[in-house]
Design a protein around this motif. Structure first.
Motif, PDB file in Angstrom:
ATOM      1  N   UNK A   2      -4.382  -3.566  -0.020  1.00  0.00           N
ATOM      2  CA  UNK A   2      -3.932  -2.412  -0.810  1.00  0.00           C
ATOM      3  C   UNK A   2      -5.113  -1.468  -1.058  1.00  0.00           C
ATOM      4  N   UNK A   7      -2.014   2.590  -4.830  1.00  0.00           N
ATOM      5  CA  UNK A   7      -1.788   2.161  -6.201  1.00  0.00           C
ATOM      6  C   UNK A   7      -1.437   3.358  -7.070  1.00  0.00           C
ATOM      7  N   UNK A  10       2.169   4.556  -7.214  1.00  0.00           N
ATOM      8  CA  UNK A  10       3.172   3.708  -7.871  1.00  0.00           C
ATOM      9  C   UNK A  10       3.156   3.931  -9.382  1.00  0.00           C
ATOM     10  N   UNK A  11       4.334   4.099  -9.936  1.00  0.00           N
ATOM     11  CA  UNK A  11       4.507   3.999 -11.385  1.00  0.00           C
ATOM     12  C   UNK A  11       3.502   4.804 -12.193  1.00  0.00           C
ATOM     13  N   UNK A  14       2.552   4.375 -16.074  1.00  0.00           N
ATOM     14  CA  UNK A  14       1.697   3.397 -16.753  1.00  0.00           C
ATOM     15  C   UNK A  14       0.451   3.015 -15.961  1.00  0.00           C
ATOM     16  N   UNK A  96      -3.198 -10.897 -15.457  1.00  0.00           N
ATOM     17  CA  UNK A  96      -2.222 -10.626 -14.396  1.00  0.00           C
ATOM     18  C   UNK A  96      -1.717 -11.909 -13.744  1.00  0.00           C
ATOM     19  N   UNK A  99       1.889 -12.626 -14.283  1.00  0.00           N
ATOM     20  CA  UNK A  99       2.908 -11.795 -13.615  1.00  0.00           C
ATOM     21  C   UNK A  99       3.171 -12.379 -12.231  1.00  0.00           C
ATOM     22  N   UNK A 100       4.360 -12.917 -12.026  1.00  0.00           N
ATOM     23  CA  UNK A 100       4.700 -13.505 -10.713  1.00  0.00           C
ATOM     24  C   UNK A 100       5.737 -12.644 -10.012  1.00  0.00           C
TER      25      UNK A 100
ATOM     26  N   UNK B  23       4.100  -2.224 -21.120  1.00  0.00           N
ATOM     27  CA  UNK B  23       4.867  -2.748 -19.986  1.00  0.00           C
ATOM     28  C   UNK B  23       4.542  -4.216 -19.738  1.00  0.00           C
ATOM     29  N   UNK B  24       3.273  -4.569 -19.911  1.00  0.00           N
ATOM     30  CA  UNK B  24       2.846  -5.964 -19.716  1.00  0.00           C
ATOM     31  C   UNK B  24       3.586  -6.883 -20.695  1.00  0.00           C
ATOM     32  N   UNK B  27       7.311  -6.975 -19.939  1.00  0.00           N
ATOM     33  CA  UNK B  27       7.592  -7.737 -18.725  1.00  0.00           C
ATOM     34  C   UNK B  27       7.656  -9.225 -19.055  1.00  0.00           C
ATOM     35  N   UNK B  84       9.240  -2.334 -11.030  1.00  0.00           N
ATOM     36  CA  UNK B  84       8.143  -1.394 -10.853  1.00  0.00           C
ATOM     37  C   UNK B  84       6.832  -1.988 -11.381  1.00  0.00           C
ATOM     38  N   UNK B  85       6.896  -2.633 -12.542  1.00  0.00           N
ATOM     39  CA  UNK B  85       5.681  -3.219 -13.109  1.00  0.00           C
ATOM     40  C   UNK B  85       5.195  -4.384 -12.259  1.00  0.00           C
ATOM     41  N   UNK B  86       6.116  -5.213 -11.769  1.00  0.00           N
ATOM     42  CA  UNK B  86       5.717  -6.347 -10.926  1.00  0.00           C
ATOM     43  C   UNK B  86       4.983  -5.846  -9.674  1.00  0.00           C
ATOM     44  N   UNK B  87       5.567  -4.843  -9.035  1.00  0.00           N
ATOM     45  CA  UNK B  87       4.972  -4.289  -7.810  1.00  0.00           C
ATOM     46  C   UNK B  87       3.553  -3.770  -8.098  1.00  0.00           C
ATOM     47  N   UNK B  88       3.430  -3.060  -9.222  1.00  0.00           N
ATOM     48  CA  UNK B  88       2.127  -2.507  -9.602  1.00  0.00           C
ATOM     49  C   UNK B  88       1.119  -3.627  -9.883  1.00  0.00           C
ATOM     50  N   UNK B  89       1.560  -4.634 -10.644  1.00  0.00           N
ATOM     51  CA  UNK B  89       0.665  -5.732 -11.032  1.00  0.00           C
ATOM     52  C   UNK B  89       0.182  -6.488  -9.796  1.00  0.00           C
ATOM     53  N   UNK B  91      -0.153  -5.271  -6.737  1.00  0.00           N
ATOM     54  CA  UNK B  91      -1.135  -4.415  -6.058  1.00  0.00           C
ATOM     55  C   UNK B  91      -2.481  -4.462  -6.772  1.00  0.00           C
ATOM     56  N   UNK B  92      -2.435  -4.427  -8.103  1.00  0.00           N
ATOM     57  CA  UNK B  92      -3.665  -4.452  -8.895  1.00  0.00           C
ATOM     58  C   UNK B  92      -4.393  -5.781  -8.687  1.00  0.00           C
TER      59      UNK B  92
END
Lengths: 100, 100
Positions: A2, A7, A10-11, A14, A96, A99-100, B23-24, B27, B84-89, B91-92
């Motif tokens: 990525x 990044x 996206x979104x 936030x 993070x 977050x799964x 958002x975290x 989520x 959206x948050x999952x996808x971002x997290x 990538x991060x």
């Protein structure tokens, strides 16, 4: 892998702020020319300058003028900046993991 | 385990913005009362309200009034918000793998 640019798309509601991206790039590259940094992040010169000043006041980056056939403006991460960003990035990675 | 509050204290010059923290938490918890969210994040009601409106306009959260012995204001993440948050997290997390 990525890239920062993806990044950013996206979104936007936030996403992380430009100073995070600046520190991320400087952490990996240690020093980057002002123009290269501006292009990598897609910021205007005025906007990048604003963020760099904030980071410089916080002691996280420094600005070096290099005299060559034309003056070059190079941004370096300081030792304190690198340590501070690493600590932050490691904490963020921990968060993070949930977050799964 | 690192908590959001600790993260906030580190490196204010480049930390993630409040909407990332909102958002975290949403989520992970799916729904949180307005007052609890305000206290968890250490935001003023006006400030939290401002950020929630931005997220609501983007379709990422919704505000539910629940009538109990007193009206309760509950914030929920939407399906779109969670995706959206999952996808971002994710990538991060990929980006942060380069930070050792």
């Amino acid at each position: 892998m990525v890239e920062l640019g993806e990044l950013k798309e996206q979104s936007k509601a936030f996403h992380t702020q430009p100073r995070f991206s600046i520190m991320y790039l400087l952490f990996l590259k240690r020093r980057v020319g002002f123009t290269e940094l501006k292009d990598l992040l897609g910021l205007t010169p005025g906007n990048l300058d604003h963020h760099l000043r904030k980071l410089e006041i916080a002691g996280l980056v420094r600005n070096r003028k290099i005299l060559s056939w034309r003056p070059l403006n190079v941004i370096e991460i300081t030792e304190e900046g690198a340590a501070s960003f690493r600590e932050y990035a490691i904490s963020l990675k921990e968060l993070l993991k949930r977050i799964q």
